[in-house]
Scaffold this motif. Structure first.
Motif, PDB file in Angstrom:
ATOM      1  N   LEU A  84      95.096  12.563 -45.100  1.00 35.87           N
ATOM      2  CA  LEU A  84      96.259  13.436 -44.960  1.00 35.87           C
ATOM      3  C   LEU A  84      97.057  12.973 -43.750  1.00 35.87           C
ATOM      4  O   LEU A  84      96.492  12.595 -42.736  1.00 35.87           O
ATOM      5  N   THR A  85      98.378  13.006 -43.871  1.00 37.80           N
ATOM      6  CA  THR A  85      99.249  12.712 -42.737  1.00 37.80           C
ATOM      7  C   THR A  85     100.190  13.885 -42.559  1.00 37.80           C
ATOM      8  O   THR A  85     100.709  14.427 -43.529  1.00 37.80           O
ATOM      9  N   GLN A  86     100.389  14.307 -41.313  1.00 38.41           N
ATOM     10  CA  GLN A  86     101.317  15.388 -41.039  1.00 38.41           C
ATOM     11  C   GLN A  86     102.134  15.075 -39.791  1.00 38.41           C
ATOM     12  O   GLN A  86     101.720  14.284 -38.946  1.00 38.41           O
ATOM     13  N   ARG A  87     103.301  15.695 -39.709  1.00 37.10           N
ATOM     14  CA  ARG A  87     104.197  15.530 -38.562  1.00 37.10           C
ATOM     15  C   ARG A  87     104.162  16.827 -37.757  1.00 37.10           C
ATOM     16  O   ARG A  87     104.340  17.909 -38.315  1.00 37.10           O
ATOM     17  N   ILE A  88     103.938  16.690 -36.453  1.00 36.70           N
ATOM     18  CA  ILE A  88     103.933  17.845 -35.548  1.00 36.70           C
ATOM     19  C   ILE A  88     104.727  17.468 -34.302  1.00 36.70           C
ATOM     20  O   ILE A  88     105.090  16.312 -34.112  1.00 36.70           O
ATOM     21  N   ASP A  89     104.977  18.433 -33.441  1.00 33.76           N
ATOM     22  CA  ASP A  89     105.622  18.167 -32.160  1.00 33.76           C
ATOM     23  C   ASP A  89     104.622  18.433 -31.044  1.00 33.76           C
ATOM     24  O   ASP A  89     103.836  19.381 -31.119  1.00 33.76           O
ATOM     25  N   ASP A  90     104.667  17.585 -30.005  1.00 33.81           N
ATOM     26  CA  ASP A  90     103.783  17.824 -28.862  1.00 33.81           C
ATOM     27  C   ASP A  90     104.393  18.892 -27.946  1.00 33.81           C
ATOM     28  O   ASP A  90     105.421  19.492 -28.283  1.00 33.81           O
ATOM     29  N   GLN A  91     103.775  19.118 -26.789  1.00 28.40           N
ATOM     30  CA  GLN A  91     104.232  20.168 -25.882  1.00 28.40           C
ATOM     31  C   GLN A  91     105.664  19.934 -25.395  1.00 28.40           C
ATOM     32  O   GLN A  91     106.369  20.865 -25.052  1.00 28.40           O
ATOM     33  N   ASN A  92     106.102  18.685 -25.348  1.00 31.80           N
ATOM     34  CA  ASN A  92     107.442  18.346 -24.859  1.00 31.80           C
ATOM     35  C   ASN A  92     108.469  18.258 -25.988  1.00 31.80           C
ATOM     36  O   ASN A  92     109.604  17.869 -25.761  1.00 31.80           O
ATOM     37  N   GLY A  93     108.045  18.562 -27.213  1.00 38.29           N
ATOM     38  CA  GLY A  93     108.956  18.510 -28.351  1.00 38.29           C
ATOM     39  C   GLY A  93     109.076  17.127 -28.974  1.00 38.29           C
ATOM     40  O   GLY A  93     109.921  16.918 -29.843  1.00 38.29           O
ATOM     41  N   ASN A  94     108.259  16.181 -28.533  1.00 39.40           N
ATOM     42  CA  ASN A  94     108.284  14.834 -29.114  1.00 39.40           C
ATOM     43  C   ASN A  94     107.520  14.835 -30.438  1.00 39.40           C
ATOM     44  O   ASN A  94     106.405  15.343 -30.503  1.00 39.40           O
ATOM     45  N   PRO A  95     108.110  14.252 -31.489  1.00 32.96           N
ATOM     46  CA  PRO A  95     107.415  14.238 -32.777  1.00 32.96           C
ATOM     47  C   PRO A  95     106.206  13.297 -32.767  1.00 32.96           C
ATOM     48  O   PRO A  95     106.276  12.195 -32.245  1.00 32.96           O
ATOM     49  N   LEU A  96     105.127  13.780 -33.320  1.00 29.93           N
ATOM     50  CA  LEU A  96     103.891  13.008 -33.463  1.00 29.93           C
ATOM     51  C   LEU A  96     103.527  12.921 -34.939  1.00 29.93           C
ATOM     52  O   LEU A  96     103.828  13.824 -35.710  1.00 29.93           O
ATOM     53  N   LEU A  97     102.869  11.841 -35.305  1.00 33.82           N
ATOM     54  CA  LEU A  97     102.295  11.732 -36.642  1.00 33.82           C
ATOM     55  C   LEU A  97     100.787  11.785 -36.488  1.00 33.82           C
ATOM     56  O   LEU A  97     100.205  11.065 -35.673  1.00 33.82           O
ATOM     57  N   ARG A  98     100.178  12.649 -37.270  1.00 38.32           N
ATOM     58  CA  ARG A  98      98.724  12.762 -37.290  1.00 38.32           C
ATOM     59  C   ARG A  98      98.235  12.323 -38.656  1.00 38.32           C
ATOM     60  O   ARG A  98      98.733  12.782 -39.680  1.00 38.32           O
ATOM     61  N   THR A  99      97.255  11.454 -38.638  1.00 36.57           N
ATOM     62  CA  THR A  99      96.618  11.030 -39.873  1.00 36.57           C
ATOM     63  C   THR A  99      95.148  11.403 -39.786  1.00 36.57           C
ATOM     64  O   THR A  99      94.478  11.087 -38.807  1.00 36.57           O
ATOM     65  N   TYR A 100      94.689  12.102 -40.800  1.00 39.43           N
ATOM     66  CA  TYR A 100      93.305  12.551 -40.869  1.00 39.43           C
ATOM     67  C   TYR A 100      92.594  11.763 -41.966  1.00 39.43           C
ATOM     68  O   TYR A 100      93.159  11.539 -43.035  1.00 39.43           O
ATOM     69  N   ALA A 101      91.368  11.362 -41.707  1.00 41.89           N
ATOM     70  CA  ALA A 101      90.533  10.739 -42.733  1.00 41.89           C
ATOM     71  C   ALA A 101      89.182  11.453 -42.697  1.00 41.89           C
ATOM     72  O   ALA A 101      88.520  11.514 -41.662  1.00 41.89           O
ATOM     73  N   MET A 102      88.799  12.009 -43.831  1.00 40.64           N
ATOM     74  CA  MET A 102      87.577  12.803 -43.904  1.00 40.64           C
ATOM     75  C   MET A 102      86.408  11.957 -44.418  1.00 40.64           C
ATOM     76  O   MET A 102      86.570  11.149 -45.326  1.00 40.64           O
ATOM     77  N   SER A 103      85.259  12.188 -43.826  1.00 38.76           N
ATOM     78  CA  SER A 103      84.032  11.547 -44.293  1.00 38.76           C
ATOM     79  C   SER A 103      83.717  12.055 -45.698  1.00 38.76           C
ATOM     80  O   SER A 103      83.676  13.262 -45.934  1.00 38.76           O
ATOM     81  N   ARG A 104      83.527  11.130 -46.625  1.00 39.00           N
ATOM     82  CA  ARG A 104      83.291  11.524 -48.028  1.00 39.00           C
ATOM     83  C   ARG A 104      81.836  11.384 -48.465  1.00 39.00           C
ATOM     84  O   ARG A 104      81.483  11.814 -49.533  1.00 39.00           O
ATOM     85  N   GLY A 105      81.064  10.723 -47.661  1.00 40.27           N
ATOM     86  CA  GLY A 105      79.685  10.499 -48.079  1.00 40.27           C
ATOM     87  C   GLY A 105      79.599   9.421 -49.146  1.00 40.27           C
ATOM     88  O   GLY A 105      80.564   8.710 -49.433  1.00 40.27           O
ATOM     89  N   TYR A 106      78.422   9.326 -49.770  1.00 38.80           N
ATOM     90  CA  TYR A 106      78.227   8.321 -50.802  1.00 38.80           C
ATOM     91  C   TYR A 106      77.091   8.771 -51.712  1.00 38.80           C
ATOM     92  O   TYR A 106      76.062   9.261 -51.246  1.00 38.80           O
ATOM     93  N   ALA A 107      77.317   8.608 -53.009  1.00 40.12           N
ATOM     94  CA  ALA A 107      76.321   8.964 -54.025  1.00 40.12           C
ATOM     95  C   ALA A 107      75.849  10.412 -53.814  1.00 40.12           C
ATOM     96  O   ALA A 107      76.672  11.314 -53.799  1.00 40.12           O
ATOM     97  N   ASP A 108      74.537  10.631 -53.610  1.00 39.10           N
ATOM     98  CA  ASP A 108      74.004  11.981 -53.434  1.00 39.10           C
ATOM     99  C   ASP A 108      74.256  12.547 -52.033  1.00 39.10           C
ATOM    100  O   ASP A 108      74.148  13.740 -51.819  1.00 39.10           O
ATOM    101  N   PHE A 109      74.578  11.681 -51.083  1.00 36.76           N
ATOM    102  CA  PHE A 109      74.827  12.123 -49.715  1.00 36.76           C
ATOM    103  C   PHE A 109      76.268  12.613 -49.610  1.00 36.76           C
ATOM    104  O   PHE A 109      77.213  11.866 -49.830  1.00 36.76           O
ATOM    105  N   GLU A 110      76.448  13.865 -49.271  1.00 40.31           N
ATOM    106  CA  GLU A 110      77.778  14.469 -49.213  1.00 40.31           C
ATOM    107  C   GLU A 110      78.543  14.105 -47.951  1.00 40.31           C
ATOM    108  O   GLU A 110      79.720  14.422 -47.830  1.00 40.31           O
TER     109      GLU A 110
END
Length: 186
Positions: free
Chosen positions: A73-99
């Protein structure tokens, strides 16, 4: 696996948490100081912030308002000074039976840093376009000036003949239509 889908063996990879954190820190060093790399728990609690002594803080959730419909997921937010930031999240998905552990990697950068290569490219394209336009206009003006000068010689000769100077000749160099007209005129 074999043809029936049965496993042929197993591979075990062991990596301690310090090695994971070290990889995050090394990546952050290469990317510079205007970026934050953070490892978060599934509830958004900070596990580790790259190259920082920041301690896990259960009071602050970096995932507040974030809904994972896909593992990235990528989202745009502003920091405390009003400067735009891009945040990219990557979630651990696991593998096979391991979640997986549900951990989330957060990469946060200033929007200006993310888009600066595109802006530099845009500026170069504009400058090259302006230069190409100026070169084309200069060449076009030179051709037009040359053509108009040669046509003017033919007009002057025609005017002289119209005033009774029947032995007037036109000297025009070249092999184009204007030069052919001048030779036929003579």
């Amino acid at each position: 696996g074999d043809d029936e889908g049965e496993p042929l063996g197993a591979v075990k990879a062991v990596m301690n948490i310090q090695e994971v954190l070290s990889v995050i820190d090394q990546r952050a060093v290469r990317l510079g100081r205007n970026q934050r790399l953070m490892l978060l728990s599934s509830d958004g609690t900070l596990i580790h912030q790259a190259n920082s002594d920041a301690q896990p803080n259960s009071a602050e959730s970096y995932l507040e308002g974030v809904k994972f419909e896909t593992p990235e997921l990528t989202q745009r937010i502003d920091d405390q000074n009003g400067n735009p930031l891009l945040r990219t999240y990557a979630m651990s998905r696991g593998y096979a039976d391991f979640e997986g552990l549900g951990w989330v990697m957060l990469d946060e950068r200033r929007e200006s840093d993310v888009f600066s290569p595109a802006h530099r490219l845009q500026t170069r394209i504009i400058m090259l376009s302006l230069i190409a336009t100026l070169v084309a206009a200069t060449i076009g003006a030179a051709v037009a000036l040359s053509l108009s000068h040669r046509v003017e010689k033919v007009i002057e000769a025609a005017s002289a003949i119209g005033q009774g100077e029947l032995y007037t000749e036109v000297t025009v160099d070249g092999n184009d239509e204007v030069a052919t007209l001048a030779r036929e005129f003579n």
